[in-house]
Scaffold this motif. Structure first.
Motif, PDB file in Angstrom:
ATOM      1  N   MET A 113      19.698  27.500   9.290  1.00 47.56           N
ATOM      2  CA  MET A 113      19.652  28.564  10.289  1.00 47.56           C
ATOM      3  C   MET A 113      18.509  28.338  11.257  1.00 47.56           C
ATOM      4  N   ASN A 114      18.863  28.420  12.535  1.00 45.48           N
ATOM      5  CA  ASN A 114      17.877  28.319  13.613  1.00 45.48           C
ATOM      6  C   ASN A 114      18.101  29.511  14.539  1.00 45.48           C
ATOM      7  N   GLY A 115      17.351  30.580  14.294  1.00 48.39           N
ATOM      8  CA  GLY A 115      17.593  31.812  15.042  1.00 48.39           C
ATOM      9  C   GLY A 115      18.948  32.383  14.666  1.00 48.39           C
ATOM     10  N   ASP A 116      19.811  32.594  15.666  1.00 57.93           N
ATOM     11  CA  ASP A 116      21.158  33.110  15.419  1.00 57.93           C
ATOM     12  C   ASP A 116      22.171  31.997  15.181  1.00 57.93           C
ATOM     13  N   HIS A 117      21.711  30.765  15.206  1.00 62.64           N
ATOM     14  CA  HIS A 117      22.635  29.636  15.081  1.00 62.64           C
ATOM     15  C   HIS A 117      22.713  29.170  13.627  1.00 62.64           C
ATOM     16  N   TYR A 118      23.954  29.026  13.136  1.00 61.23           N
ATOM     17  CA  TYR A 118      24.196  28.602  11.758  1.00 61.23           C
ATOM     18  C   TYR A 118      24.763  27.182  11.736  1.00 61.23           C
ATOM     19  N   MET A 119      24.397  26.450  10.682  1.00 65.14           N
ATOM     20  CA  MET A 119      24.932  25.096  10.508  1.00 65.14           C
ATOM     21  C   MET A 119      25.257  24.861   9.026  1.00 65.14           C
ATOM     22  N   ILE A 120      26.455  24.353   8.766  1.00 64.14           N
ATOM     23  CA  ILE A 120      26.841  23.905   7.421  1.00 64.14           C
ATOM     24  C   ILE A 120      26.440  22.442   7.281  1.00 64.14           C
ATOM     25  N   ASP A 121      25.747  22.101   6.190  1.00 65.71           N
ATOM     26  CA  ASP A 121      25.350  20.711   5.940  1.00 65.71           C
ATOM     27  C   ASP A 121      26.024  20.231   4.661  1.00 65.71           C
ATOM     28  N   GLU A 122      26.863  19.217   4.782  1.00 69.45           N
ATOM     29  CA  GLU A 122      27.520  18.600   3.633  1.00 69.45           C
ATOM     30  C   GLU A 122      26.872  17.232   3.409  1.00 69.45           C
ATOM     31  N   ILE A 123      26.270  17.028   2.231  1.00 69.55           N
ATOM     32  CA  ILE A 123      25.499  15.819   1.949  1.00 69.55           C
ATOM     33  C   ILE A 123      26.325  14.882   1.068  1.00 69.55           C
ATOM     34  N   LYS A 124      26.385  13.609   1.451  1.00 68.03           N
ATOM     35  CA  LYS A 124      27.084  12.610   0.658  1.00 68.03           C
ATOM     36  C   LYS A 124      26.205  11.374   0.521  1.00 68.03           C
ATOM     37  N   SER A 125      26.109  10.863  -0.717  1.00 68.76           N
ATOM     38  CA  SER A 125      25.400   9.602  -0.914  1.00 68.76           C
ATOM     39  C   SER A 125      26.406   8.465  -0.832  1.00 68.76           C
ATOM     40  N   THR A 126      25.950   7.317  -0.368  1.00 64.39           N
ATOM     41  CA  THR A 126      26.844   6.164  -0.234  1.00 64.39           C
ATOM     42  C   THR A 126      26.096   4.882  -0.548  1.00 64.39           C
ATOM     43  N   SER A 127      26.805   3.936  -1.131  1.00 65.01           N
ATOM     44  CA  SER A 127      26.227   2.617  -1.376  1.00 65.01           C
ATOM     45  C   SER A 127      26.520   1.665  -0.222  1.00 65.01           C
ATOM     46  N   GLU A 162      20.396   3.000  -1.735  1.00 64.27           N
ATOM     47  CA  GLU A 162      19.351   2.014  -2.004  1.00 64.27           C
ATOM     48  C   GLU A 162      18.146   2.197  -1.089  1.00 64.27           C
ATOM     49  N   SER A 163      18.420   2.360   0.220  1.00 58.66           N
ATOM     50  CA  SER A 163      17.311   2.447   1.185  1.00 58.66           C
ATOM     51  C   SER A 163      16.821   3.872   1.411  1.00 58.66           C
ATOM     52  N   ASN A 164      17.646   4.874   1.027  1.00 62.62           N
ATOM     53  CA  ASN A 164      17.382   6.295   1.298  1.00 62.62           C
ATOM     54  C   ASN A 164      17.416   6.631   2.787  1.00 62.62           C
ATOM     55  N   ASP A 165      17.933   5.696   3.618  1.00 64.44           N
ATOM     56  CA  ASP A 165      18.108   5.987   5.041  1.00 64.44           C
ATOM     57  C   ASP A 165      19.197   7.031   5.221  1.00 64.44           C
ATOM     58  N   ILE A 166      19.104   7.765   6.320  1.00 63.05           N
ATOM     59  CA  ILE A 166      20.018   8.894   6.558  1.00 63.05           C
ATOM     60  C   ILE A 166      20.674   8.762   7.922  1.00 63.05           C
ATOM     61  N   ILE A 167      21.977   9.119   7.965  1.00 62.62           N
ATOM     62  CA  ILE A 167      22.689   9.210   9.240  1.00 62.62           C
ATOM     63  C   ILE A 167      23.461  10.524   9.236  1.00 62.62           C
ATOM     64  N   ARG A 168      23.518  11.203  10.414  1.00 63.15           N
ATOM     65  CA  ARG A 168      24.163  12.513  10.486  1.00 63.15           C
ATOM     66  C   ARG A 168      25.195  12.536  11.611  1.00 63.15           C
ATOM     67  N   PHE A 169      26.275  13.305  11.369  1.00 63.92           N
ATOM     68  CA  PHE A 169      27.297  13.548  12.387  1.00 63.92           C
ATOM     69  C   PHE A 169      27.502  15.053  12.498  1.00 63.92           C
ATOM     70  N   GLN A 170      27.720  15.535  13.736  1.00 62.07           N
ATOM     71  CA  GLN A 170      27.845  16.981  13.948  1.00 62.07           C
ATOM     72  C   GLN A 170      29.038  17.301  14.842  1.00 62.07           C
ATOM     73  N   HIS A 171      29.616  18.491  14.589  1.00 59.97           N
ATOM     74  CA  HIS A 171      30.648  19.045  15.466  1.00 59.97           C
ATOM     75  C   HIS A 171      30.441  20.548  15.554  1.00 59.97           C
ATOM     76  N   ASP A 172      30.593  21.101  16.741  1.00 51.70           N
ATOM     77  CA  ASP A 172      30.589  22.552  16.915  1.00 51.70           C
ATOM     78  C   ASP A 172      32.035  23.029  16.916  1.00 51.70           C
ATOM     79  N   LEU A 173      32.336  23.981  16.045  1.00 48.42           N
ATOM     80  CA  LEU A 173      33.704  24.479  15.928  1.00 48.42           C
ATOM     81  C   LEU A 173      33.728  25.993  16.025  1.00 48.42           C
TER      82      LEU A 173
END
Length: 765
Positions: free
Chosen positions: A78-92, A136-147
């Motif tokens: 939550m950022n003020g009145d803005h909501y975001m769903i975060d779905e976390i997935k680990s990958t090799s 392995e690296s713990n690096d992170i990548i994110r993708f977003q969509h406003d719906l």
């Protein structure tokens, strides 16, 4: 009023979006523990107002059904009145190989949570974020969509539309199942003596969510006496699912026959039998890749239609039914049986699918387990099978070969294999007379294996075709997995020869692990005709103080079996000397009363030696069990035991083998059984170590290691004789040890009226 359909987010979207092909080429999966750690790593970066592990649920009306959908999202940011769903997935996978379309199901899960969030918080729109963390690296990548809210509702409607046909089947099926279970009567006119007591004990166990150890005699009808009460319990809302576990194919067929009997009495239920992949595969080789197998190619594009066709038309889903619909819809028969196992009310399968950490049905979620009763048939077999499941071994030669093969191709793998090869060489130097026994895991070896596994994964993800590397990778993975289970019930031993070195983590006592594996299920029933001595099997199978126990006496008149003991030594050192007397004795058996006989021996070698010397009496034929017989060969062997034969038949078989338990040769099909020897297991390294372990644990090591398992085999073989109230015949036990106290006291009451042959080569008149 609409019917309520309960479904969680993940199975909903997985069903709705299934597509593509089966591909069993190498892929690495993050373990649950590692996945949880990586999820928590991302969640620790959340802000003060952000929430993690947020439960959601909603009701969605569609046609005449109301879907109650629930789940737990990884993050609500939550950022003020803005909501975001975060779905976390680990990958090799390298993050460069991950894009927005890599996993549509992950997006679908996040959108479902988005729909429930906009509904709960009355939002017009929300941001959906998919976060990948590289294992392995713990690096992170994110993708977003406003719906928008309307976008998400339209998406949820599409998911429900896809799922609805299956939901309708399940709704109708469940109603018919429950009503038929309530109305179901016992499928025979009367109970055999003892059957009602066993059935009542099983029902009480399910009712009280407990564990039962039941010893009931051969021929009483244990299968129907355990399945019937659990189906009745399901009709009363006491659980929803059964796992019927067996050690042998032939006992699975008995369970199928029990459901046929209950269906004839009006039962409506779905039962699926899982046949091993290698046995049921349509192809010459079991290569599960779309470019080799047409049944793997596009499997997930066709699975929903194929399953619905089968489920709407079949209830007893046997091997032949699986094969029929697999051919019709071009589906892999093994994968189809696994997919059906999560839907069917009853799953009939090998012990492995529930107890083996390498093979278990991992998608059986906790909620399903709470509604599942586990029935373990012929549970005396589970002791040795569990020892195999929870043990692991490695040999030196694959690492030496991989060191050489990858020297100029992949230095990291070559170096990791070389280090392991050196460790094996060091162990060889440490052995005395070629063996070494330790009471702990070599942690340095585990670290080396972990390095090897990591480097192998990188290579296999890119190439995936080296059979030696793949096989060694899985062996190393299993060794690491078993090492995590290691405790005082294990021992490590090393065997070294000139060319090979073997290291084994051997589980002597599987009771603690079996106890852990059964946790979470509604009820567990372990049953056998030969839990003797009862205390031994209780100890080995994980008995707890609160567990129930029941012993059912035999309902059959013991006078129907003529029991004789021939005090002839069959010890290895005496076999050559006593062979002529044994052969004469066996020939006299058939001459005395023509008919069909089974002669059981402690080993193939001894059996073949006697078979070669045996002269079949006139008007008789002989057959011999072969090692590794196919199902067709087994059925052919048994079919020869008919009641209308014009000549006598003698079948030579191995005690503890495929013909010594789980088979029914009723009436005139079997005239007599001869058991040669007391069934003792081989006196090998593992058994000697087991004996020492049990001695040190305050038990009688010789009895726990040799006598009890051996006599169990004898009881099973002898139990082939009397299968019904009208069966009669001869049981001959050949060995002078049957007159010794430690063996004699293990003979069941039904055999204790035995007579001793004064002259082993001749019968009493």
């Amino acid at each position: 009023m609409d019917e309520i359909i309960n479904v969680s987010v993940r199975p909903l979207v997985e069903y709705a979006l299934r597509s593509g092909s089966i591909d069993h080429r190498f892929r690495t999966a993050t373990t649950m523990t590692e996945g949880t750690r990586l999820h928590q790593m991302v969640q620790k970066t959340y802000g003060e107002l952000d929430k993690k592990e947020v439960p959601f649920d909603t009701r969605f009306h569609y046609e005449e059904m109301t879907f109650h959908i629930e789940g737990r999202c990884d993050g609500l940011l939550m950022n003020g009145d803005h909501y975001m769903i975060d779905e976390i997935k680990s990958t090799s996978l390298p993050l460069s190989d991950v894009n927005e379309q890599t996993h549509p199901v992950y997006w679908a899960q996040a959108k479902c949570y988005g729909y429930m969030a906009v509904e709960k918080y009355n939002l017009d729109q929300i941001t959906i974020q998919l976060t990948y963390i590289q294992s392995e690296s713990n690096d992170i990548i994110r993708f977003q969509h406003d719906l928008t809210a309307s976008d998400l509702r339209a998406f949820m409607l599409r998911m429900i539309e896809q799922y609805a046909p299956f939901a309708k089947w399940k709704q109708k099926h469940t109603m018919m199942r429950n009503e038929s279970c309530k109305a179901l009567s016992f499928p025979f006119d009367t109970y055999r003596e003892g059957q009602r007591k066993l059935a009542g004990s099983v029902y009480k166990t399910v009712q009280e969510e407990a564990t039962l150890f039941a010893m009931a005699p051969t021929g009483i009808g244990k299968t129907i006496s355990t399945l019937f009460p659990v189906m009745k319990a399901i009709g009363e809302g006491l659980g929803k699912k059964i796992f019927y576990l067996t050690a042998k194919t032939i006992t699975r067929e008995t369970a199928q026959e029990a459901f046929q009997l209950m269906e004839e009495k009006g039962l409506h239920t779905s039962s699926v039998t899982i046949t091993a992949r290698d046995k049921i595969c349509f192809k010459e080789k079991t290569i599960c890749q779309k470019d080799y197998c047409e049944f793997a190619d596009g499997y997930y594009d066709r699975i929903n239609e194929g399953m619905l066709d089968l489920l709407n038309n079949e209830t007893r889903i046997t091997r032949s039914v699986i094969e029929k619909y697999s051919q019709k819809h071009r589906l892999c028969p093994f994968e189809l049986s696994l997919d059906l196992s999560y839907t069917a009310d009853v799953v009939i399968c090998d012990y492995n699918y529930l107890f083996n950490p390498r093979v278990s049905l991992k998608r059986l979620i906790d909620e399903q387990k709470k509604q599942t009763t586990v029935l373990v048939d012929e549970a005396h077999n589970l002791v040795d099978r569990a020892r195999e499941m929870y043990s692991a071994e490695l040999t030196k030669s694959p690492f030496l070969n991989l060191k050489r093969a990858y020297k100029n191709h992949n230095n990291a793998i070559s170096d990791a294999a070389a280090e392991l090869n050196r460790t094996f060489l060091d162990y060889r130097k440490s052995t005395q007379n070629g063996s070494l026994v330790l009471s702990e895991v070599d942690e340095e070896l585990i670290v080396q294996l972990d390095t090897f596994v990591q480097e192998s994964e990188k290579e296999l993800l890119q190439q995936g075709s080296d059979e030696l590397l793949l096989e060694t990778y899985f062996l190393a993975q299993n060794f690491i997995r078993i090492a995590k289970l290691y405790d005082e019930r294990f021992i490590t031993y090393v065997e070294a020869g000139k060319l090979e070195v073997k290291i084994k983590l051997f589980c002597f006592d599987p009771s603690n692990l079996l106890q852990k594996m059964r946790k979470g299920f509604r009820a567990n029933v372990f049953f056998s005709a030969t839990f003797s001595p009862f205390s031994y099997f209780q100890n080995m199978l994980g008995w707890r103080g609160e567990d129930y126990a029941v012993r059912i006496p035999s309902p059959f008149p013991r006078e129907h079996a003529e029991v004789l003991i021939a005090p002839l030594s069959t010890k290895y050192r005496d076999r050559e000397r006593t062979l002529p007397s044994l052969v004469s004795l066996l020939e006299n058996v058939v001459e005395r009363k023509p008919g069909n006989y089974l002669f059981f021996f402690p080993s193939y070698g001894y059996m073949e030696e006697v078979y070669s010397a045996f002269t079949a009496p006139a008007q008789s034929e002989t057959m011999i069990q072969k090692s590794g017989m196919t199902e067709e060969e087994r059925e052919g062997f048994l079919s020869e035991f008919s009641s209308d034969r014009e000549t006598s038949l003698v079948g030579f078989a191995v005690v503890g083998g495929i013909f010594s338990e789980g088979i029914d040769l009723k009436g005139e099909r079997l005239t007599g059984v001869v058991v040669v020897g007391v069934g003792l297991p081989n006196f090998d390294t593992e058994r000697q170590l087991m004996k020492t372990y049990f001695d040190q644990d305050g038990k009688n090591g010789f009895e726990y290691t040799y006598v009890y398992p051996g006599m169990n085999r004898v009881l099973q073989a002898g139990g082939r004789l009397i299968r019904t109230e009208s069966d009669q015949g001869l049981l001959l036990l050949v060995d002078n040890r049957y007159l010794e106290k430690r063996y004699n006291q293990l003979l069941p009451y039904e055999w204790q009226h035995y007579q001793v042959l004064k002259e082993p080569s001749m019968f009493l008149q």
